[in-house]
Design an enzyme around this catalytic site. Sequence first.
Site, mmCIF file in Angstrom:
data_model
loop_
_atom_site.group_PDB
_atom_site.id
_atom_site.type_symbol
_atom_site.label_atom_id
_atom_site.label_comp_id
_atom_site.label_asym_id
_atom_site.label_seq_id
_atom_site.Cartn_x
_atom_site.Cartn_y
_atom_site.Cartn_z
ATOM 1 N N ARG B 86 0.804 -1.223 0.000
ATOM 2 C CA ARG B 86 0.000 0.000 0.000
ATOM 3 C C ARG B 86 0.843 1.282 0.000
ATOM 4 O O ARG B 86 0.296 2.385 -0.042
ATOM 5 C CB ARG B 86 -0.890 0.011 1.261
ATOM 6 C CG ARG B 86 -1.809 -1.192 1.346
ATOM 7 C CD ARG B 86 -2.436 -1.355 2.708
ATOM 8 N NE ARG B 86 -1.513 -1.903 3.707
ATOM 9 C CZ ARG B 86 -1.859 -2.303 4.917
ATOM 10 N NH1 ARG B 86 -3.126 -2.222 5.288
ATOM 11 N NH2 ARG B 86 -0.967 -2.777 5.772
ATOM 12 N N CYS B 145 2.097 -0.837 10.176
ATOM 13 C CA CYS B 145 3.160 -1.644 9.590
ATOM 14 C C CYS B 145 3.218 -3.003 10.281
ATOM 15 O O CYS B 145 3.419 -3.093 11.496
ATOM 16 C CB CYS B 145 4.500 -0.935 9.730
ATOM 17 S SG CYS B 145 5.888 -1.858 9.030
#
Lengths: 328, 251
Positions: B86, B145
């Site tokens: 992304r 993350c």
Amino acid sequence: MATLSPTSFTKNFNSSVDFPITSFQTFAIFGPKLKTEQTHFRLSTSFKGNRRVVDFENTTTVQTSLFTLTGVRTGSRLELKAMKESPGLTQKLDKNRLDRLTESENGCDLFQHLKHRFLRFKKHKFEENLGHFQNLAEGQAPKFMIIACADSRVCPSVILGFQPGEAFMVRNVANLVPPFEGGPSETNAALEFAVNSLKVENILVIGHSRCGGIRALMSMQDEVDSSSFIRSWVIVGKNASLNTKSAASHLGFDQQCKHCEKESVDHSLLNLLTYPWIEQKVAKGELSLHGGYYDFVDCTFEKWTLDYKGSNLGKNSRLPVKNRFYWC
Amino acid sequence: MASLEEAIEGLKKFLSNKDDVAVAQIEKLITGLQETDLNEFDPVKRIIEGFQHFKINKFDKHPELYEKLAEGQWPKFLVFACSDSRVCPSHILDFQPGEAFMVRNIANMVPAFDKLKYSGVGAAIEYAVSVLEVQNILVIGHSRCGGIKRLMTHPEDNSAPFDFIDEWVKIGLPAKVKVQAEFGDLPLEDQCKHCEKESVKLSLCNLETYPYVQMGLANKKLRLMGGYYDFVHGKFELLEFEPCFRHLFST
């Protein structure tokens, strides 16, 4: 010049001796509260002699600015020049009107430049596809894992149009995959995550033309030059260079490098199979391994798929492939 | 947007229509939909379409640029970004071909100088700084993350170890320690967010352990920057890293 010994972040902050102290200046926070400028920028580039001119063509009428970043190589140093031009529609900047800016002005323009790019992405992609990006924020489910070179000319998001959410991507020098027995590395950490957590269905290793890393590999003598990181890394592709030298010794060096660029992709695909959890999934048909080669001289793309037949794959055997395509 | 099942159910309602021709057509449509596998994904088709789009809309439209790039690259940036699908910097910061030498790994980490363990990262830094002479190094962290979350939660959560992931993300241990010391009372999600940013700072400090980076900084030919992309809120932060010596004492 004294060389600092390798140190850790903790040591930097706990040491009481004269030690580099770091500071961070936050230049900008870009978010929904900031006023978005009424500008659209389209990037076009041209080359004039030694100079690469990057123009931003202005495509709106209100409050427009035209920025140009040029790189001029003088000796071994690339100097940046930037200039702000008066408003105009689809105006391409004449290089003769470029002015030289000081280092500090150049620095601020660079940050503004990045800011504008992000805001443009936010406006034209993020906000226009808000639902999609909100879904992506909850989690990613890419179908591909890509292993590509770090070379600035070969980003798979550009050349293959991968959009946010589509491809989990590793980029390293010469798009190499080290074998399982080499131990932990950044590349196999990413493999482990992509295959075992994200459960990608395809791994695509993409090589490319005029690869500096492959050229370094082909230029190496038998002994590894311990003073160079590059050589310590590209040695991962040693078998590919040996195969190339035996199969293509009659070719010129440039052609041998091209041969090695493709050989190295096959070598990486074989190295992928040295990971037990990858081989298991490939054998079950849950994971496909593909090789690709992007030639940016002719703008062509080759793609092939590993034809897995476990009993036929020995350590030094040629890679069995299927579905080889060549697009130009 | 209706699901496949909803579409079929909706069509079935029309089967009571007295028009035989219409009914036949609807039945044919339903059969066709029932045979459709909407989950079918053709990776080859996806690749070729992407490449064709690039060739027609970019490569063929800017021949001078691509002719020059075929001869060499002069990127201004070395970028470290996460492998996360992304956060590609070519999208969020619109890097064009030739602009950024780009390394992507789990959690966008830069380990300290170690030729044995981290030759991959070292090779990229050496090539970008010494050969390509980039002027800027940008390390970009991001929200949510997975690599940072793993760092923050393992081994405390008693989960099974990952052979390679855990060995890699432990590069960020100093950042984890710092975050837990300062923000240990916050929920995990907030701690992870702090760690995502702290890890970027750690990576910038680790960059300083590479001789060619030290030289570039000393000669003022190199600048280091940290970025943070928040794809939850659509934000981007940029920091400049300024290493300096603070004189403590002399005798």
